[in-house]
Design a protein around this motif. Sequence first.
Motif, mmCIF file in Angstrom:
data_model
loop_
_atom_site.group_PDB
_atom_site.id
_atom_site.type_symbol
_atom_site.label_atom_id
_atom_site.label_comp_id
_atom_site.label_asym_id
_atom_site.label_seq_id
_atom_site.Cartn_x
_atom_site.Cartn_y
_atom_site.Cartn_z
ATOM 1 N N CYS A 39 0.829 -1.210 0.000
ATOM 2 C CA CYS A 39 0.000 0.000 0.000
ATOM 3 C C CYS A 39 0.863 1.259 0.000
ATOM 4 O O CYS A 39 0.511 2.261 -0.637
ATOM 5 C CB CYS A 39 -0.943 -0.012 1.202
ATOM 6 S SG CYS A 39 -2.218 -1.277 1.080
ATOM 7 N N THR A 40 1.985 1.203 0.696
ATOM 8 C CA THR A 40 2.910 2.341 0.685
ATOM 9 C C THR A 40 3.481 2.556 -0.710
ATOM 10 O O THR A 40 3.626 3.699 -1.169
ATOM 11 C CB THR A 40 4.044 2.120 1.694
ATOM 12 O OG1 THR A 40 3.473 1.908 2.990
ATOM 13 C CG2 THR A 40 4.986 3.290 1.747
ATOM 14 N N ILE A 43 0.845 4.311 -2.745
ATOM 15 C CA ILE A 43 0.762 5.731 -2.390
ATOM 16 C C ILE A 43 1.927 6.494 -2.995
ATOM 17 O O ILE A 43 1.764 7.597 -3.522
ATOM 18 C CB ILE A 43 0.692 5.898 -0.858
ATOM 19 C CG1 ILE A 43 -0.635 5.353 -0.338
ATOM 20 C CG2 ILE A 43 0.868 7.353 -0.453
ATOM 21 C CD1 ILE A 43 -0.727 5.262 1.171
ATOM 22 N N THR A 44 3.115 5.910 -2.969
ATOM 23 C CA THR A 44 4.304 6.553 -3.516
ATOM 24 C C THR A 44 4.196 6.727 -5.034
ATOM 25 O O THR A 44 4.665 7.723 -5.586
ATOM 26 C CB THR A 44 5.559 5.713 -3.181
ATOM 27 O OG1 THR A 44 5.612 5.531 -1.775
ATOM 28 C CG2 THR A 44 6.816 6.392 -3.639
ATOM 29 N N GLY A 46 1.601 7.407 -6.636
ATOM 30 C CA GLY A 46 0.569 8.367 -6.978
ATOM 31 C C GLY A 46 -0.850 7.851 -6.862
ATOM 32 O O GLY A 46 -1.797 8.584 -7.108
ATOM 33 N N GLN A 47 -1.016 6.619 -6.510
ATOM 34 C CA GLN A 47 -2.351 6.030 -6.355
ATOM 35 C C GLN A 47 -2.785 6.139 -4.888
ATOM 36 O O GLN A 47 -3.005 5.146 -4.201
ATOM 37 C CB GLN A 47 -2.326 4.565 -6.797
ATOM 38 C CG GLN A 47 -1.974 4.355 -8.232
ATOM 39 C CD GLN A 47 -3.056 4.887 -9.149
ATOM 40 O OE1 GLN A 47 -4.243 4.837 -8.839
ATOM 41 N NE2 GLN A 47 -2.633 5.426 -10.291
ATOM 42 N N VAL A 48 -2.923 7.385 -4.410
ATOM 43 C CA VAL A 48 -3.207 7.621 -2.998
ATOM 44 C C VAL A 48 -4.543 7.021 -2.559
ATOM 45 O O VAL A 48 -4.598 6.340 -1.521
ATOM 46 C CB VAL A 48 -3.129 9.130 -2.675
ATOM 47 C CG1 VAL A 48 -3.517 9.401 -1.236
ATOM 48 C CG2 VAL A 48 -1.733 9.658 -2.972
ATOM 49 N N GLY A 51 -4.149 3.187 -2.370
ATOM 50 C CA GLY A 51 -3.270 2.789 -1.265
ATOM 51 C C GLY A 51 -3.924 2.978 0.083
ATOM 52 O O GLY A 51 -3.811 2.121 0.969
ATOM 53 N N ALA A 52 -4.628 4.093 0.259
ATOM 54 C CA ALA A 52 -5.315 4.353 1.524
ATOM 55 C C ALA A 52 -6.446 3.350 1.745
ATOM 56 O O ALA A 52 -6.636 2.843 2.861
ATOM 57 C CB ALA A 52 -5.850 5.770 1.546
#
Length: 69
Positions: A39-40, A43-44, A46-48, A51-52
């Motif tokens: 998930c991190t 997020i890194t 750009g798929q926030v 990932g959240a």
Amino acid sequence: MGTEDDFGLWERELECGAPDAGGGGRAMVLVAALTAAGCTALITMGQVPLGAAGLVLSSVILLLWRAGL
């Protein structure tokens, strides 16, 4: 008072029925670490929202797993 003591029976029940606490916690930590890393990475990249959502969903699943449901 013609009753006998059942202490031997109680001891046998406790010895045979003892659950083996072992690798369940290790497996849960491993799954949590791998999921958090994935998930991190999302997020890194750009798929926030994805990932959240993955972190929230995996947290709920791990909580239910820990609770035994």
